[in-house]
Scaffold this active site. Structure first.
Site, PDB file in Angstrom:
ATOM      1  N   ASP A   4       0.882  -1.173   0.000  1.00  0.00           N
ATOM      2  CA  ASP A   4       0.000   0.000   0.000  1.00  0.00           C
ATOM      3  C   ASP A   4       0.914   1.216   0.000  1.00  0.00           C
ATOM      4  OD1 ASP A   4      -1.637   2.133   0.425  1.00  0.00           O
ATOM      5  OD2 ASP A   4      -2.511   1.384   2.298  1.00  0.00           O
ATOM      6  N   VAL A   5       0.971   1.912  -1.121  1.00  0.00           N
ATOM      7  CA  VAL A   5       1.952   2.996  -1.257  1.00  0.00           C
ATOM      8  C   VAL A   5       1.704   4.145  -0.288  1.00  0.00           C
ATOM      9  CG1 VAL A   5       2.496   2.477  -3.676  1.00  0.00           C
ATOM     10  CG2 VAL A   5       0.688   4.144  -3.154  1.00  0.00           C
ATOM     11  N   TYR A 100      -7.312  15.306  -9.922  1.00  0.00           N
ATOM     12  CA  TYR A 100      -6.331  14.350 -10.475  1.00  0.00           C
ATOM     13  C   TYR A 100      -5.174  15.116 -11.129  1.00  0.00           C
ATOM     14  CZ  TYR A 100      -4.395  10.728 -13.551  1.00  0.00           C
ATOM     15  OH  TYR A 100      -3.549   9.867 -14.205  1.00  0.00           O
ATOM     16  N   LYS A 104      -1.122  15.185 -10.196  1.00  0.00           N
ATOM     17  CA  LYS A 104      -0.049  14.830 -11.125  1.00  0.00           C
ATOM     18  C   LYS A 104       0.918  16.003 -11.308  1.00  0.00           C
ATOM     19  CE  LYS A 104      -1.159  10.531 -11.844  1.00  0.00           C
ATOM     20  NZ  LYS A 104      -0.236   9.456 -11.435  1.00  0.00           N
ATOM     21  N   THR A 137      -6.295   1.342 -20.337  1.00  0.00           N
ATOM     22  CA  THR A 137      -6.263   0.399 -19.213  1.00  0.00           C
ATOM     23  C   THR A 137      -7.609   0.500 -18.508  1.00  0.00           C
ATOM     24  OG1 THR A 137      -5.467   2.140 -17.776  1.00  0.00           O
ATOM     25  CG2 THR A 137      -3.779   0.799 -18.857  1.00  0.00           C
TER      26      THR A 137
HETATM   27  N1  LIG Z   1      -4.468   4.980 -18.163  1.00  0.00           N
HETATM   28  C1  LIG Z   1      -4.258   6.252 -18.480  1.00  0.00           C
HETATM   29  O1  LIG Z   1      -4.881   6.790 -19.408  1.00  0.00           O
HETATM   30  C2  LIG Z   1      -3.223   7.055 -17.740  1.00  0.00           C
HETATM   31  C3  LIG Z   1      -2.840   8.285 -18.284  1.00  0.00           C
HETATM   32  C4  LIG Z   1      -1.875   9.042 -17.634  1.00  0.00           C
HETATM   33  C5  LIG Z   1      -1.315   8.580 -16.469  1.00  0.00           C
HETATM   34  N2  LIG Z   1      -1.716   7.389 -15.951  1.00  0.00           N
HETATM   35  C6  LIG Z   1      -1.070   6.955 -14.705  1.00  0.00           C
HETATM   36  O2  LIG Z   1      -0.433   5.715 -14.940  1.00  0.00           O
HETATM   37  C7  LIG Z   1      -0.374   4.962 -13.723  1.00  0.00           C
HETATM   38  C8  LIG Z   1      -0.934   3.583 -13.975  1.00  0.00           C
HETATM   39  O3  LIG Z   1      -2.296   3.747 -14.346  1.00  0.00           O
HETATM   40  P1  LIG Z   1      -3.185   2.588 -15.017  1.00  0.00           P
HETATM   41  O4  LIG Z   1      -3.789   3.168 -16.229  1.00  0.00           O
HETATM   42  O5  LIG Z   1      -2.427   1.315 -15.098  1.00  0.00           O
HETATM   43  O6  LIG Z   1      -4.335   2.524 -13.914  1.00  0.00           O
HETATM   44  P2  LIG Z   1      -5.094   1.284 -13.287  1.00  0.00           P
HETATM   45  O7  LIG Z   1      -6.234   1.856 -12.512  1.00  0.00           O
HETATM   46  O8  LIG Z   1      -5.384   0.306 -14.366  1.00  0.00           O
HETATM   47  O9  LIG Z   1      -3.987   0.749 -12.302  1.00  0.00           O
HETATM   48  C9  LIG Z   1      -3.612   1.512 -11.172  1.00  0.00           C
HETATM   49  C10 LIG Z   1      -2.965   0.587 -10.178  1.00  0.00           C
HETATM   50  O10 LIG Z   1      -2.652   1.323  -8.991  1.00  0.00           O
HETATM   51  C11 LIG Z   1      -2.891   0.455  -7.896  1.00  0.00           C
HETATM   52  N3  LIG Z   1      -3.090   1.188  -6.648  1.00  0.00           N
HETATM   53  C12 LIG Z   1      -4.081   2.060  -6.330  1.00  0.00           C
HETATM   54  N4  LIG Z   1      -3.932   2.472  -5.052  1.00  0.00           N
HETATM   55  C13 LIG Z   1      -2.827   1.845  -4.552  1.00  0.00           C
HETATM   56  C14 LIG Z   1      -2.172   1.855  -3.295  1.00  0.00           C
HETATM   57  N5  LIG Z   1      -2.615   2.603  -2.271  1.00  0.00           N
HETATM   58  N6  LIG Z   1      -1.062   1.090  -3.146  1.00  0.00           N
HETATM   59  C15 LIG Z   1      -0.604   0.343  -4.168  1.00  0.00           C
HETATM   60  N7  LIG Z   1      -1.182   0.284  -5.381  1.00  0.00           N
HETATM   61  C16 LIG Z   1      -2.299   1.032  -5.571  1.00  0.00           C
HETATM   62  C17 LIG Z   1      -4.136  -0.321  -8.307  1.00  0.00           C
HETATM   63  O11 LIG Z   1      -4.224  -1.497  -7.543  1.00  0.00           O
HETATM   64  C18 LIG Z   1      -3.868  -0.588  -9.775  1.00  0.00           C
HETATM   65  O12 LIG Z   1      -3.146  -1.789  -9.943  1.00  0.00           O
HETATM   66  C19 LIG Z   1      -1.174   5.779 -12.702  1.00  0.00           C
HETATM   67  O13 LIG Z   1      -0.280   6.548 -11.916  1.00  0.00           O
HETATM   68  C20 LIG Z   1      -2.032   6.684 -13.572  1.00  0.00           C
HETATM   69  O14 LIG Z   1      -2.421   7.868 -12.893  1.00  0.00           O
HETATM   70  C21 LIG Z   1      -2.641   6.612 -16.560  1.00  0.00           C
END
Ligand SMILES: NC(=O)c1ccc[n+]([C@@H]2O[C@H](COP(=O)([O-])OP(=O)(O)OC[C@H]3O[C@@H](n4cnc5c(N)ncnc54)[C@H](O)[C@@H]3O)[C@@H](O)[C@H]2O)c1
Length: 206
Positions: A4-5, A100, A104, A137
């Site tokens: 848990d980060v 959000y 970021k 995703t």
């Molecule tokens: N998908 C997009 O379009 C997108 C765009 C820009 C940035 N991002 C960033 O990329 C990263 C990955 O996103 P994604 O698309 O794979 O999202 P996702 O929701 O598919 O995965 C996010 C992951 O974070 C984990 N997580 C959440 N809270 C947590 C905690 N307290 N401790 C540990 N793990 C935790 C979840 O279990 C999940 O596995 C994120 O930081 C997201 O903000 C995603």
């Protein structure tokens, strides 16, 4: 292993496990993130706190524990590289994702100060960030649906089409597009790059 980060104790358990399992530690990618779409006029304080906790505090704790492990005298002690995952949302103003986007932008600033501290204090750790564009995703797909649900677009498909329309490369990102750039920043190929932010967004944020 589970991490848990947002929890110091969780990091304190995970880092030694990682070091003993992997025989060292030289790369930490702070990738965990939460996105809860809302117009500002409808903002829920608990949702905002959750995003601040995971995206900002979680990244800060990840940097903390990576520094302690990788700096000279730490249990890994060989220096290394940290890559923080921000978002194109830190570089543009897209409706529906204000908090959000703010979290970021905070990741962006955490990265710069972390790179400065690591350099000044001789940790031998580089710290960089990436700004991914929309990737389908679970989070990306939900975001497109949320855009329709809050009334910003007639449908999720039209929200995606609008994002593609803002993207010179003419498509959404793929997970591999993100991973390749993160691997580069973590590699010795990026040995003189620290405190930098790399867009991986097909040009959307320029
Ligand atoms: N998908 C997009 O379009 C997108 C765009 C820009 C940035 N991002 C960033 O990329 C990263 C990955 O996103 P994604 O698309 O794979 O999202 P996702 O929701 O598919 O995965 C996010 C992951 O974070 C984990 N997580 C959440 N809270 C947590 C905690 N307290 N401790 C540990 N793990 C935790 C979840 O279990 C999940 O596995 C994120 O930081 C997201 O903000 C995603």
């Amino acid at each position: 292993m589970p991490l848990d980060v947002t929890s110091d104790e969780s990091w304190e358990r995970a880092i030694p496990e990682a070091i003993s399992h992997l025989g060292g530690l030289d790369i930490v990618v702070n990738n965990a993130g939460v996105e809860i779409t809302s117009l500002l006029a409808d903002l829920d304080a608990e949702d905002a706190r959750r995003m601040l906790e995971v995206n900002v505090l979680g990244t800060a704790l990840g940097i903390k524990h990576a520094f302690r492990a990788m700096r000279p005298g730490g249990p890994a002690g060989q220096g290394g590289a940290i890559v923080n995952v921000a978002s194109v949302a830190a570089t543009i103003a897209f409706p529906g994702i204000a908090v959000y986007s703010a979290t970021k932008s905070a990741v962006d600033r955490l990265t710069r100060v972390a790179a400065m501290e690591a350099g000044k204090l001789g940790y031998g750790v580089r710290v960089n960030t990436v700004y991914p564009g929309l990737v389908p995703t679970e989070m990306g797909n939900q975001l497109a649906q949320d855009m329709a649900d809050v009334g910003l677009f007639p449908s999720a498909q039209e929200a995606v089409a609008a994002v593609i329309g803002l993207t010179p490369a003419g498509r959404l990102g793929e997970v591999a597009d993100m991973a390749d750039a993160v691997v580069f920043l973590a590699s010795d190929g990026a040995r003189f790059i620290t405190g930098a932010g790399l867009p991986i967004d097909g040009g959307m944020g320029m």
